[in-house]
Design a protein around this motif. Structure first.
Motif, PDB file in Angstrom:
ATOM      1  N   GLN A  17       0.809  -1.219   0.000  1.00 38.84           N
ATOM      2  CA  GLN A  17       0.000   0.000   0.000  1.00 38.84           C
ATOM      3  C   GLN A  17       0.843   1.270   0.000  1.00 38.84           C
ATOM      4  OE1 GLN A  17      -3.056  -0.514   2.966  1.00 38.84           O
ATOM      5  NE2 GLN A  17      -3.844  -2.361   1.990  1.00 38.84           N
ATOM      6  N   LEU A  64       1.879   6.057   7.896  1.00 37.15           N
ATOM      7  CA  LEU A  64       1.383   4.717   8.221  1.00 37.15           C
ATOM      8  C   LEU A  64       2.052   4.190   9.491  1.00 37.15           C
ATOM      9  CD1 LEU A  64       1.193   3.184   4.620  1.00 37.15           C
ATOM     10  CD2 LEU A  64      -0.689   4.029   6.024  1.00 37.15           C
ATOM     11  N   CYS A 124     -16.942  -9.221  13.750  1.00 40.44           N
ATOM     12  CA  CYS A 124     -17.252  -8.316  12.636  1.00 40.44           C
ATOM     13  C   CYS A 124     -17.491  -6.887  13.102  1.00 40.44           C
ATOM     14  CB  CYS A 124     -18.447  -8.821  11.834  1.00 40.44           C
ATOM     15  SG  CYS A 124     -20.042  -8.612  12.652  1.00 40.44           S
ATOM     16  N   PHE A 182     -10.127  -3.776  17.944  1.00 37.22           N
ATOM     17  CA  PHE A 182     -10.701  -2.769  17.059  1.00 37.22           C
ATOM     18  C   PHE A 182     -11.622  -1.867  17.871  1.00 37.22           C
ATOM     19  CE2 PHE A 182      -9.443  -6.207  14.282  1.00 37.22           C
ATOM     20  CZ  PHE A 182      -8.829  -5.546  13.240  1.00 37.22           C
ATOM     21  N   LEU A 225      -9.826   5.517  16.522  1.00 36.16           N
ATOM     22  CA  LEU A 225      -9.783   6.986  16.500  1.00 36.16           C
ATOM     23  C   LEU A 225      -8.358   7.497  16.692  1.00 36.16           C
ATOM     24  CD1 LEU A 225     -13.112   7.715  18.382  1.00 36.16           C
ATOM     25  CD2 LEU A 225     -12.617   8.044  15.946  1.00 36.16           C
ATOM     26  N   GLN A 265      -5.839   6.201  15.368  1.00 29.24           N
ATOM     27  CA  GLN A 265      -5.255   6.186  14.020  1.00 29.24           C
ATOM     28  C   GLN A 265      -5.767   7.360  13.208  1.00 29.24           C
ATOM     29  OE1 GLN A 265      -4.947   2.078  12.123  1.00 29.24           O
ATOM     30  NE2 GLN A 265      -6.392   1.685  13.749  1.00 29.24           N
ATOM     31  N   VAL A 308      -8.927   9.570   4.224  1.00 32.25           N
ATOM     32  CA  VAL A 308      -8.846   8.462   5.169  1.00 32.25           C
ATOM     33  C   VAL A 308      -9.754   7.358   4.654  1.00 32.25           C
ATOM     34  CG1 VAL A 308      -9.329   7.692   7.513  1.00 32.25           C
ATOM     35  CG2 VAL A 308      -8.299   9.936   7.126  1.00 32.25           C
ATOM     36  N   PHE A 330     -11.439   3.633   5.337  1.00 30.93           N
ATOM     37  CA  PHE A 330     -11.748   2.511   6.230  1.00 30.93           C
ATOM     38  C   PHE A 330     -12.078   1.316   5.351  1.00 30.93           C
ATOM     39  CE2 PHE A 330     -12.913   6.343   8.611  1.00 30.93           C
ATOM     40  CZ  PHE A 330     -12.204   6.152   9.780  1.00 30.93           C
ATOM     41  N   ASN A 369     -11.386  -5.927   5.880  1.00 32.36           N
ATOM     42  CA  ASN A 369     -10.226  -6.806   5.806  1.00 32.36           C
ATOM     43  C   ASN A 369     -10.304  -7.788   4.647  1.00 32.36           C
ATOM     44  OD1 ASN A 369      -7.842  -8.189   6.967  1.00 32.36           O
ATOM     45  ND2 ASN A 369      -9.311  -9.836   7.306  1.00 32.36           N
ATOM     46  N   TYR A 374      -9.481  -4.235   1.511  1.00 32.19           N
ATOM     47  CA  TYR A 374      -8.092  -4.178   1.943  1.00 32.19           C
ATOM     48  C   TYR A 374      -7.242  -5.123   1.093  1.00 32.19           C
ATOM     49  CZ  TYR A 374      -4.088  -3.698   5.029  1.00 32.19           C
ATOM     50  OH  TYR A 374      -2.833  -3.405   5.530  1.00 32.19           O
ATOM     51  N   ARG A 419      -4.881   7.236   3.074  1.00 26.66           N
ATOM     52  CA  ARG A 419      -4.309   6.575   4.260  1.00 26.66           C
ATOM     53  C   ARG A 419      -5.302   5.520   4.717  1.00 26.66           C
ATOM     54  NH1 ARG A 419      -0.873   9.347   2.575  1.00 26.66           N
ATOM     55  NH2 ARG A 419       0.261  11.056   3.553  1.00 26.66           N
ATOM     56  N   ILE A 420      -4.860   4.295   4.749  1.00 21.07           N
ATOM     57  CA  ILE A 420      -5.796   3.199   4.969  1.00 21.07           C
ATOM     58  C   ILE A 420      -5.827   2.753   6.430  1.00 21.07           C
ATOM     59  CG2 ILE A 420      -6.217   0.757   4.425  1.00 21.07           C
ATOM     60  CD1 ILE A 420      -5.071   1.433   1.599  1.00 21.07           C
ATOM     61  N   ILE A 421      -7.033   2.575   6.945  1.00 22.90           N
ATOM     62  CA  ILE A 421      -7.221   1.963   8.259  1.00 22.90           C
ATOM     63  C   ILE A 421      -7.958   0.650   8.035  1.00 22.90           C
ATOM     64  CG2 ILE A 421      -8.379   2.158  10.499  1.00 22.90           C
ATOM     65  CD1 ILE A 421      -7.908   5.179  10.343  1.00 22.90           C
ATOM     66  N   ARG A 422      -7.387  -0.432   8.536  1.00 23.15           N
ATOM     67  CA  ARG A 422      -7.987  -1.744   8.299  1.00 23.15           C
ATOM     68  C   ARG A 422      -8.991  -2.062   9.394  1.00 23.15           C
ATOM     69  NH1 ARG A 422      -6.023  -7.644   9.027  1.00 23.15           N
ATOM     70  NH2 ARG A 422      -4.649  -6.763  10.609  1.00 23.15           N
ATOM     71  N   LEU A 423     -10.199  -2.437   8.976  1.00 23.93           N
ATOM     72  CA  LEU A 423     -11.214  -2.916   9.910  1.00 23.93           C
ATOM     73  C   LEU A 423     -11.645  -4.302   9.440  1.00 23.93           C
ATOM     74  CD1 LEU A 423     -13.371   0.320  10.132  1.00 23.93           C
ATOM     75  CD2 LEU A 423     -11.797  -0.546  11.854  1.00 23.93           C
ATOM     76  N   CYS A 441     -14.700  -5.298   8.982  1.00 22.39           N
ATOM     77  CA  CYS A 441     -15.899  -5.291   8.147  1.00 22.39           C
ATOM     78  C   CYS A 441     -16.330  -3.849   7.929  1.00 22.39           C
ATOM     79  CB  CYS A 441     -17.010  -6.072   8.861  1.00 22.39           C
ATOM     80  SG  CYS A 441     -18.569  -6.128   7.961  1.00 22.39           S
ATOM     81  N   VAL A 498     -17.850   0.229  10.567  1.00 21.63           N
ATOM     82  CA  VAL A 498     -17.438   1.633  10.481  1.00 21.63           C
ATOM     83  C   VAL A 498     -18.486   2.479  11.216  1.00 21.63           C
ATOM     84  CG1 VAL A 498     -16.949   3.580   8.965  1.00 21.63           C
ATOM     85  CG2 VAL A 498     -16.244   1.281   8.299  1.00 21.63           C
ATOM     86  N   TYR A 558     -16.511   7.661  13.437  1.00 25.42           N
ATOM     87  CA  TYR A 558     -15.155   7.625  12.851  1.00 25.42           C
ATOM     88  C   TYR A 558     -15.090   8.576  11.656  1.00 25.42           C
ATOM     89  CZ  TYR A 558     -14.841   3.004  15.206  1.00 25.42           C
ATOM     90  OH  TYR A 558     -14.862   1.976  16.091  1.00 25.42           O
TER      91      TYR A 558
END
Lengths: 572, 377, 439, 142
Positions: free
Chosen positions: A103, A121, A541, A558, A564, A566, D11, D13, D16, D20, D38-42, D44, D48, D52
């Motif tokens: 990425q 990152l 999930c 998570f 937040l 991040q 940003v 979200f 996964n 992603y 800028r990636i934030i991995r969740l 699902c 979200v 956020y």
């Protein structure tokens, strides 16, 4: 609660994969000054033994309690570095990864921009790491047994391996017989062995194996559960000693699922230039198999004087959306061409090709034999077929002669390729199986995990993953069996630790989480009136966490403050 | 260099994908002129790929391409081989190395708005007294008559038939009269990109200014370029066969007479192969009372080219052997058809000539679908 | 080892053997993994990128190497060879020879001080780098080696070849862990296993058997594997494509060097060359955007998943594919000239080159016959190990209980090798299950 | 003008399992796209939380991208549908509050759609460049 963060940050060069685009030294210097960071280093390959040793040694010497590695995707190496952190005494869940390769360095050319992004990152990863809490690995027991969807060669071979290792295997076959496409073949290349000499034996072994249960005219109706403990509902007829049972619904409890749903033969009507369906002289390789089996090659009662084979029908064709090679047609053509020469020594046989792809064991030798038997190979992709009297004309450029030819033929055989089956959509949805761009099921990694899928406990065998010949199908089916046997033989599987948890102080007992969860993990405790999560059922999930009005239910790893944190540093 | 040629094609707005070629030969194998002339587009692509193109000046066969786009239609790798020929032709045009007859046609288009050397003022002469209104007065359907139907005597009959049919069906249509200018379809295909751009620059606002929601063309060639290369806004472009099929389906076009004849149909490349309009012309023919419709062997995607496109109306070609149109009229005659129906002025011209040369006049008549429809009104 | 279940022996720790060993070990069976080289990794560890995804080889291989080194169910025996196999399926008795490294495995920290100090430092041909670099007599083959333990090359060490190395052992003095031990002798270990997986891999043909290509005569004629090292970030040029310090402008690749060529005794297709050459061409384009790249081919065999698409991509990167097998390579001035009949142009062409890369044939390992005798295996006419049935038993050998994985059975690319490694493991699992008395 | 220099901050979200992984595929395929994301991995897209997104916008992100599996493909059965409902509601609220809802993009991008991911980032970057900096920054609001 959480200890004061002591974070080690490790920036990987990945040879030059990262270092060529990202200034790893600058990122390292930058990371040193981030809050909580005790040490920052960079190294050629963090995933190598010395790279991992760096983490372990630092962790022990400096008393680290958090580790951040900035390298490739966590989908690649998160397990590697979690293990290394653990060996260094750091809880593996207090590890975080910054994906600065897939990425960042691989998608950007500009070194300054890529370096700036890599820094961002890393900050985000450090911010999250600082807030991570320790978690425990968890395992659950495995229900012995596997469901194999599809009763072709791939499915049967995979089921046999499962059965031989002492576990029940259930074959769910859509049609009314085992054997799949191979049952329609006459002889197989390169040995020209009649299918009748080995396929019935294989079917017999499957049907008589005490550990194997076969369902015919059957479909998978429902799949519940997860790796180690699936509940598969099958509707169809169970085969028993006395024959086919009544159609019905069967519930199977298994630890793994093998998908072996096969392929679809390309329909040559989609290449109108060949006049398939219009001219009786134009047939497919599959129809040719039957004719060869019946020894009937006559057209209109006459022996053909000239038989033409056309390759790549429906394959290597971007216009059709089938850009890939079907892998078997070159060998099938070589086989059938030889068999025609054997049956009718006076008949001319011509194969038109683009590239001859006889790559398998004894493949090239077989191609050689075909040419020596008098089969003529001419390089050119046939452009169209039309009628001339009783015969058809094949219009094609011989690219070596550099001349366009009108070749008259009595029989034209289209070497039709393989396509992904669209009627497997339901199975794909039930099992959450993604497809690759070519429509076949997507493996977890094209190189090193060719039979695993994105779904733990679900494996791919045979042509549902892409075209394959029989030996490659069998090898892959057995590979899928190996993957399925690992949890079965171990008896346990790891399950995620990043599950939802309820803070009873905050929970108002409204029950919204119970309603929203697709897995039935949360339930209201009748005594206390608050929600409680069954961690075995929870898949992490996060649907509940978003729904909860009082933010009492959160997913470990998570949590809102972790996300937040991040967001905070990323928009700065 | 391969890169230069690819770049040139891109600049010309062509989708040529030279580098995707795997040299399978499907293009040349299907090329209608590859047997009778030296043109080998697969080989040209190879020469371009390995930097071995000879001097183009001596390659007269480059003008043999009819731009039927069979190669484009069939190429499994979507290389669009014919567009290499167009690119190479454009280089020849730039350096002035073009056959004289093509040069004359281009000059006539530049000066008079048609390739046939006639005066612009005479463009609408055929329509006099037919009660056809100017599109300027406002109309639902803008009928783009085209150059050949406007001037060529044989095709004028088709234009008149069209007018009769449209009127009978109660269509509110108009034409541009002397303002109508060559669409440039062949101009682009012979590689005169500058002139084509000019035609588009002037033509596009003119056509759009009519404000008609629909444009119907007589010729598949006009249809093709308007549809794909003009980017017309607020205007649906139809070939007349599509338009008639629609009128028939909606019950607006009805027949009072009969055409008691055996009819076969020749697919024009620019309508069939290139735009996949196969069913509508057949539907129209089969709707005509009395018509016994028969098919030839090579139809639809496998139709044989008449060799009239891509500038070949103005260039004889290097072919020393039998013309494809000759072969075609024999194929038509063999079906037992009395009428070979066409839907393109170029096909009309090529095939009618062929009928004469082959001495089939007693057995076979070439007619436009419009004429058959008009006959049955 | 942790488990009391019946054990398996895996011979060869390339990707096929590694995968087979990991699957068996993950399923709970003890595995003896024997590798003759000082490190696991095999051919794959020598590769730069892998087709068609361009994953770097070490990125995806290294974790698996680390895994076999640390797995509680795997006993890794590197620098070792199987010397005797007795018994039958379910109860094989195997003797393994551990060659002396002259370095104590449990003491060495892999710091490399010894190699720095070695009198032969920079003077020994580096075989891992295909001779493109030099190393010391004490060495690890590559930085990610597993185990990361130094080994003294008995053919290069001054002491071991001449009996004396100056006044004092430089390496011994330099070693902070006191790991060097010249008194080590070969050891023999005996183990009992129920199943054996053979994953001994392949060799590449010596291109000198095709003298017309000038390999060995012109230093800028390389093999594909040499090119991998040249392109690899961990290789002798740190990933820069440099010959004599200069970047090549014209690069020519030649397919089927030895393959499809009964003349050289290789009538078969080597199955991987078309694709790795496409990958090489891509790497040259990536690193040298202005280079002129030509590939000579006979048939382009891009048959695997995503392969035809990769071929298409490489062509779009401006790589020129010309059909024809070159007839010879010779020198003209500063340049090499590749002479070939371009069979589509129908003309003989001469293409100039600064670098010529030969896609050399995959051949059975030189000692295949000896290994076959040792294990009681048969071979197919192409020289590779014979499977019980080419169609339906591709991983069973002709001896019950002995299974085949990877290229020792015939050329294969990595996904097919991994699949076959796993397939061999599945077959072995059946045998091991029976051996537990469950049969 | 300042706008020509403006580099928007996005940003993202991403779920996964699909998006992603799709972004990873863009990487392994070396498909280039602007570095603005800028990636934030969740796990699902359904996890979200609208807060956020709001927080990102108020803190100064110029755009927020939410990426999930295509309808029917959710690893958790219906998380992406939940995301869709929630994001529609959020956009409605933003609109009513006079904020620019078109800075929030929800896209379905599968694991095999590396090109689509790259295209989405490129389009979104261009769109935001055109649109200019986000006026909702907290500094501005306070």
């Amino acid at each position: 609660m959480a200890s004061r963060p002591r974070i080690g940050v490790y920036i990987c060069h990945c040879g030059t994969n990262i270092a060529a685009t990202v200034d790893v030294e600058a990122v390292t210097e930058f990371a040193k000054n981030l809050p909580g960071v005790v040490i920052a280093r960079h190294y050629t390959y963090m995933c190598s033994e010395p790279g991992q040793a760096l983490i372990k040694e630092d962790a022990r010497k400096l008393g680290l309690n958090r580790v951040v590695v900035a390298s490739c995707s966590p989908r690649m190496h998160e397990p590697t570095f979690r293990a290394a952190s653990q060996e260094g005494g750091v809880n593996p869940y207090q590890f975080e990864m910054a994906n600065i390769r897939e990425q960042c360095s691989w998608v950007h050319h500009d070194r300054d921009e890529a370096t700036a992004k890599a820094k961002a990152l890393v900050v985000a990863a450090v911010a999250k790491a600082a807030r991570l809490e320790p978690l425990e690995d968890r395992e659950v027991g495995v229900t012995p047994g596997a469901v194999v969807i599809g009763g072709g060669v791939a499915g049967m071979v995979a089921a046999l391996d499962v059965a031989e290792a002492g576990f029940p295997a259930y074959i769910v076959e859509k049609s009314d017989h085992l054997g799949g496409h191979v049952a329609d073949l006459n002889r197989t290349f390169p040995d020209l062995e009649p299918v009748a000499e080995w396929l019935p034996g294989l079917i017999e072994r499957v049907q008589s194996h005490p550990n194997i249960t076969v369902f015919l005219n059957a479909q998978v109706a429902r799949v519940e559960g997860y790796v180690g403990n699936f509940e598969v509902t099958v509707s169809g007829s169970k085969v028993s000693g006395s024959g086919l049972g009544e159609p019905g619904t069967h519930s199977l409890q298994v630890g793994a699922i093998i998908v072996a749903t096969g392929y679809k033969v390309f329909d040559p009507h989609r290449k109108p230039e060949f006049g398939y369906g219009l001219y009786p002289q134009v047939i497919t390789t599959l129809e040719m198999e039957r004719r060869l089996a019946e020894g009937d090659l006559a057209v209109d009662g006459k022996e053909p004087e000239h038989v033409v084979f056309i390759k790549c029908v429906g394959s290597r064709d971007k216009q059709l959306g089938n850009p890939y090679c079907s892998r078997v047609c070159c060998m099938i053509s070589a086989k059938q061409a030889q068999l025609v020469r054997q049956a009718l020594p006076d008949t001319r046989v011509t194969v038109f090709y683009i590239d001859v792809r006889t790559f398998g064991k004894r493949g090239e030798e077989f191609y050689d034999e075909a040419r020596r038997s008098g089969v003529r190979y001419r390089r050119g992709n046939v452009s169209e077929i039309y009628r001339r009297g009783d015969r058809v004309v094949v219009r094609v450029e011989d690219t070596f002669l550099r001349r366009t030819l009108e070749v008259e033929a009595d029989l034209v055989v289209l070497a039709v390729g393989m396509e992904a089956r669209q009627d497997t959509d339901e199975i794909a949805t039930l099992l959450k199986l993604p497809r690759s761009a070519d429509g076949f099921f997507l493996e977890a990694h094209p190189k090193l995990r060719p039979v695993d899928t994105a779904m733990d406990g679900v494996f791919l065998a045979g042509c549902c993953q892409g075209p394959k010949d029989i030996p490659d199908t069998i090898a892959q089916a057995r590979a899928a069996a190996a993957s399925a046997l690992i949890p079965l033989l171990r008896g346990t599987v790891p399950v995620i630790s990043e599950t939802a948890v309820v803070d009873p102080e905050l929970c108002a007992g409204c029950g919204m989480c119970v309603e929203v969860c697709p897995f039935g993990a949360p339930a209201l405790d009748p005594l206390w009136g608050v929600s409680r999560v069954n961690a075995v059922l929870c898949k992490g999930c996060g649907a509940c966490a978003v729904t909860c009005p009082s933010k009492a239910i959160q997913v470990r790893h998570f949590r809102p403050d972790q996300i937040l944190a991040q967001v905070d540093v990323l928009v700065e | 260099m391969q890169a230069d040629i690819q770049e040139l094609a891109k600049e010309l707005g062509l989708g040529l994908d030279l580098l995707g070629c795997i040299q399978c030969g499907k293009c040349t194998g299907g090329c209608p002129v590859s047997i009778t002339t030296a043109l080998n587009v697969r080989f040209l692509v190879y020469e371009a790929l390995v930097d071995a193109l000879p001097d183009l000046g001596g390659m007269e066969e480059l003008w043999d391409c009819t731009c039927c786009f069979t190669c484009v239609e069939r190429c499994p790798k979507d290389v669009r081989p014919a567009e290499l020929i167009i690119s190479l032709r454009s280089q020849l045009v730039e350096s002035g190395k073009i056959p004289g007859t093509i040069g004359d046609a281009l000059m006539s288009i530049f000066r008079q708005g048609n390739p046939l050397g006639f005066a612009r003022e005479d463009r609408a002469a055929w329509a006099e007294g037919l009660g056809i209104k100017s599109a300027r007065e406002g109309c639902e359907v803008l009928w783009f008559v085209g150059c050949v139907p406007s001037y060529d005597m044989r095709s004028q009959a088709v234009a008149k038939a069209a007018a009769k049919v449209f009127q009978a069906a109660g269509v509110d249509f108009g034409i541009l009269g002397t303002e109508e200018t060559c669409c440039g379809n062949e101009v682009r295909r012979v590689g005169e990109m500058g002139l084509f751009e000019m035609l588009v620059e002037e033509g596009k606002p003119l056509l759009e200014s009519v404000g008609a929601p629909t444009m119907v063309t007589t010729s598949p060639h006009c249809f093709n370029t308007f549809k794909h290369e003009y980017n017309l806004e607020g205007m649906e472009v139809l070939h007349y066969t599509q338009f008639l099929a629609r009128l028939i389906e909606e019950g607006k076009l009805t027949f009072s007479g009969k055409v008691e004849r055996v009819v076969t149909y020749h697919d024009p490349c620019f309508l069939g192969k290139q735009n996949h309009v196969f069913d509508e012309p057949r539907a129209v023919l089969q709707a005509i009372p009395g018509v016994k419709f028969v098919e030839m062997d090579r139809i639809r995607e496998r139709s044989l080219c008449c060799e009239g496109g891509g500038g070949r109306m103005w260039f004889e070609g290097t072919n020393t052997e039998e013309r494809l149109a000759f072969q075609r009229v024999h194929e038509a005659a063999e079906t037992g058809a009395e009428v070979l129906a066409v839907a393109c002025p170029f096909c009309m011209s090529m095939l009618e000539d062929a009928v004469k040369v082959q001495g089939l006049e007693d057995r076979l008549k070439v007619m436009d679908i419009l004429e058959l429809v008009a006959e049955a009104m | 080892m942790a488990s009391a279940k019946p054990a398996a022996l895996v011979i060869g720790a390339g990707i096929a053997g590694i995968q087979a060993a990991l699957d068996l070990a993950d399923a709970g069976f003890p595995v003896y993994l024997v590798e003759r080289e000082p490190s696991v990794g095999g051919r794959m560890s020598q590769l730069d990128k892998t087709f068609p995804t361009l994953d770097c080889s070490s990125c995806i291989l290294t974790p698996k190497m680390v895994d076999v080194g640390q797995h509680p169910n795997i006993e890794l025996m590197t620098y070792s060879e199987v010397v005797a196999v007795e018994g039958e399926v379910g109860s094989f008795h195997v003797t393994i020879k551990k060659k002396p490294r002259y370095v104590e495995e449990d003491l060495c920290k892999g710091c490399g001080a010894c190699a720095e100090a070695c009198r032969m430092h920079g003077r020994v041909i580096d075989t891992f780098n295909q001779g493109l670099g030099k190393r010391a007599a004490i060495y690890v083959p590559f930085p990610q080696a597993v185990p990361l333990v130094y080994t003294i090359d008995p053919n290069a060490c001054i002491y071991l070849t001449r009996g004396v190395c100056g006044k004092t052992f430089k390496c011994k003095d330099a070693c902070p862990a006191d790991a060097i031990n010249f008194d080590q002798k070969e050891q023999f270990v005996e183990v009992d296993v129920a199943a054996i997986i053979v994953a001994t891999g392949f060799d590449l043909i010596d291109p000198r058997t095709k003298p017309e290509f000038g390999y060995g005569v012109y230093p800028n004629v390389l093999t594909g594997l040499e090119f991998e090292r040249l392109s690899s970030a961990s290789g002798p040029t740190a990933g820069k494509i440099l010959l004599n310090g200069k970047e090549p402008k014209d690069v020519v690749f030649i397919h089927c060097v030895g393959s499809r060529d009964p003349h050289t005794g290789v009538p078969y297709c080597s199955r991987i060359c078309c694709m790795y050459t496409a990958k090489h061409a891509h790497l040259v384009r990536d690193k040298l955007p202005d280079a002129r790249i030509t590939v000579f081919y006979i048939d382009m065999r891009a048959f695997g998943k995503g392969y035809e698409e990769f071929y298409d991509r490489v062509k779009h990167e401006g790589v020129i594919y010309r059909r024809g097998e070159p007839s010879e390579v010779f020198k003209r001035g500063d340049k090499l000239v590749v002479r070939a009949d371009d069979t589509l142009l129908r003309r003989t062409v001469e293409v100039e080159a600064d670098l010529v890369v030969l896609a050399t044939a995959v051949v059975p390992r030189a000692d295949t016959e000896a290994v076959a005798r040792l294990l009681g295996l048969e071979r197919t006419p192409d020289g590779f190990f014979k499977e019980a049935h080419p169609k339906h038993c591709p991983v069973e050998s002709t001896r019950p209980g002995v299974f085949l994985a990877g290229c020792c059975q015939g050329p294969k690319d990595i996904p097919d090798t991994v699949a076959q490694g796993k397939a061999a493991a599945a077959a072995a699992m059946g045998v091991l299950h029976q051996a537990m008395g469950n049969g | 003008m300042e706008t020509t220099e403006f580099e928007p901050k996005i940003v993202a979200f991403l779920c996964n399992w699909c998006t992603y992984t799709g972004a990873d595929l863009a990487g392994t395929s070396r498909i280039q796209y602007p570095p603005n994301v800028r990636i934030i991995r969740l796990m699902c897209s359904g996890s979200v939380d609208p807060t956020y997104v709001l927080k990102a916008l108020l803190d100064g992100a110029d755009g927020v991208l939410i990426g999930g599996c295509h309808p029917g493909d959710c690893h958790y059965q219906s998380g992406n549908y939940k995301a869709r409902r929630r994001i529609i509601a959020l956009k409605e609220i933003l609109k009513q509050a006079g904020m620019e809802e078109d800075r929030v993009w929800l896209r379905w991008i599968s694991a095999s759609e590396g090109q689509r991911f790259a295209d989405t980032v490129r389009k979104m970057t261009e769109f935001l460049k055109e649109k200019g900096p986000n006026p909702m920054k907290r500094e501005w609001a306070v």
